[in-house]
Motif scaffolding. Sequence first.
Motif, PDB file in Angstrom:
ATOM      1  N   LYS A 188       0.390  -1.664   0.130  1.00  0.00           N
ATOM      2  CA  LYS A 188      -0.173  -0.635   0.269  1.00  0.00           C
ATOM      3  C   LYS A 188       0.610   1.242  -0.321  1.00  0.00           C
ATOM      4  O   LYS A 188       0.288   2.491  -0.463  1.00  0.00           O
ATOM      5  N   ARG A 191       2.218   2.033  -3.533  1.00  0.00           N
ATOM      6  CA  ARG A 191       1.059   2.040  -4.106  1.00  0.00           C
ATOM      7  C   ARG A 191       0.823   3.959  -4.166  1.00  0.00           C
ATOM      8  O   ARG A 191       0.331   5.028  -5.764  1.00  0.00           O
ATOM      9  N   ASN A 192       0.717   4.288  -2.893  1.00  0.00           N
ATOM     10  CA  ASN A 192       0.550   5.508  -2.065  1.00  0.00           C
ATOM     11  C   ASN A 192       1.241   6.630  -2.790  1.00  0.00           C
ATOM     12  O   ASN A 192       1.338   7.338  -3.079  1.00  0.00           O
ATOM     13  N   LYS A 195       0.986   7.519  -6.449  1.00  0.00           N
ATOM     14  CA  LYS A 195      -0.425   8.658  -6.313  1.00  0.00           C
ATOM     15  C   LYS A 195       0.038  10.286  -6.051  1.00  0.00           C
ATOM     16  O   LYS A 195      -0.470  10.400  -6.112  1.00  0.00           O
TER      17      LYS A 195
END
Length: 591
Positions: A188, A191-192, A195
């Motif tokens: 996670k 992925r952040n 982003k």
Amino acid sequence: MKKNILYLSIAVIIGLIGGYLIFGNSSDSSNQKITEVHDHSEDSTNEMWTCSMHPQIMQQEPGDCPICGMELIPAEASSEGLLANQIQMTENAMALANIETTIVGNLMEGNDDGVISLSGKIATNEENNAIQASYFDGRLEKLNVSFEGQVVKRGQLLATIYSPNLVAAQQELITATSLKQSQPALYKAVRNKLKLWKLSASQIDNIESTGEVRENFPLYATVSGTVAMVMAAEGDYLKQGQPILKVSNLNSVWAEFDAYENQISQFKKGQKIKVATSAYPKKEFDAVISFIDPVLNSSTRTVTVRSTLKNNENLFKPGMFVSGKIKGTAQSAEESLNIPASAVLWTGERSLVYVKPNPNRPVFEMREVTVGLRNGDNFTVVSGLENGEEIVTNGTFTVDAAAQLQGKKSMMNKSGEKTMTGHEGHLGMQGDSENKSDAISTMKMKLPMAFQTAFQAALKPYFKMGDAFVASDASQVSALAKTVLAKMKAIEVGGLGKMEKSHLSKSIAMLDAISSSSDLEKQRAQLVVLNENTVALAMNIKSPTETLYVQKCPMANGNKGAIWLSTEKEIKNPYYGDDMLTCGSVIDSLK
């Protein structure tokens, strides 16, 4: 006996003839002397002739004015019954000088009472501006949007960037995908990270599913709008957060107007304003004041009054000149007097007008007035005039010049001592009777070096304004006149004498009038007076930064002639433009 009678007769005849010759001639001589004295007396009343435009010219015989070539007229024989501040002109002189008068109180018929006219231009709405930046370090490989004015849409490909950090981050995601079940927190976090670099969910999913690392990564637009500025070029190495494009959304724009210091009290937020532009002469757009600048511009002595306009049809372009009409909040026109701006003479400290006290006599008297707001081409009079009085509205400078020559009170002469006028002292065109070669004679002025430096800085936009006159572009003339006006107003007047201040104040007054007008003919008429005063100052610059040429067109200003200043020897006539572009000649220069 007969002989005696004959001798006696001859003696009588000789005596009669001698007496006639002696006394008859004496009588004739006496009559002739009386006649001569009488004729001389008659001639003495009409022996002086003057020019209606240059009253300093006085000649004993009729003829042409040596300055402008106009036919001389009889000088005024008597000024009996005039007050100390009154002057009298002949009806012929008034007609030749085109002097016009208007009754105070009847000047604003047909206009909207209390409506204030403002000038301004369209600007981008900064609230709708956005910056497209690079969200990671890298090299700009390709820029798809490369010029200002280009329209971009959200999601459109803007650029391609190579980023070593992004390559490493993609590899981390591929590795973390295999650890999704055992280390979900690490997965996670990776992925952040992507982003936060503004990669979309679909881009991240594509990397994860294909397992391929992209070296050149695409950058997409996050907003829609028009490119206002390109801030990077292909091959540039970009830092994280460095701007690439500035994008403006032109669905709404600002109309920014300049309001003078004495007009500030007339405006408040929420007031309705009607906006017009020469691009759409038959349309008016309704808006409201959304912002009044709390800080006064110290150089132009103006504040910015802003309204927001909807621009869904893309009618307004940033930089476009607009005018605004707004009803002021001060007293109505019924409670105030309004006079044309052309009636007012400015000295820097005083505002003067010339009143015609008797409608049946060509007599004028100077009156000091206090003016308030300027509404378009008119001023509101606070004090000094009463309703129904008749004032000079055209040819005011000519009347003032006549007052100066007669030793009366005038704009340059508060005490009433006789002074030299601009034409007499520093702008008289002189020439011998044979060739009448033009030359310009300047009165010596003492200009501090600081003044000379600031004045020459003001001449730079002045020359550009001259080019706009040559191009017959009234809107560009108005815009450049504002620039020159701001620079002229910023000049320090410390150390200047009365005459020097007068020339500067007249120049400022004419620039103010030119910048407030959109009528090219009026602007050119005001340019005549502006150039007379500007050239007088320029001819006293000791060390000009470039050669200055004084040029003259004998046909301008109603065939009275007009001068202007140029940095080029080639004639480009600002008073006629393309109609008579080369009409004129160089009459003096300053190197």
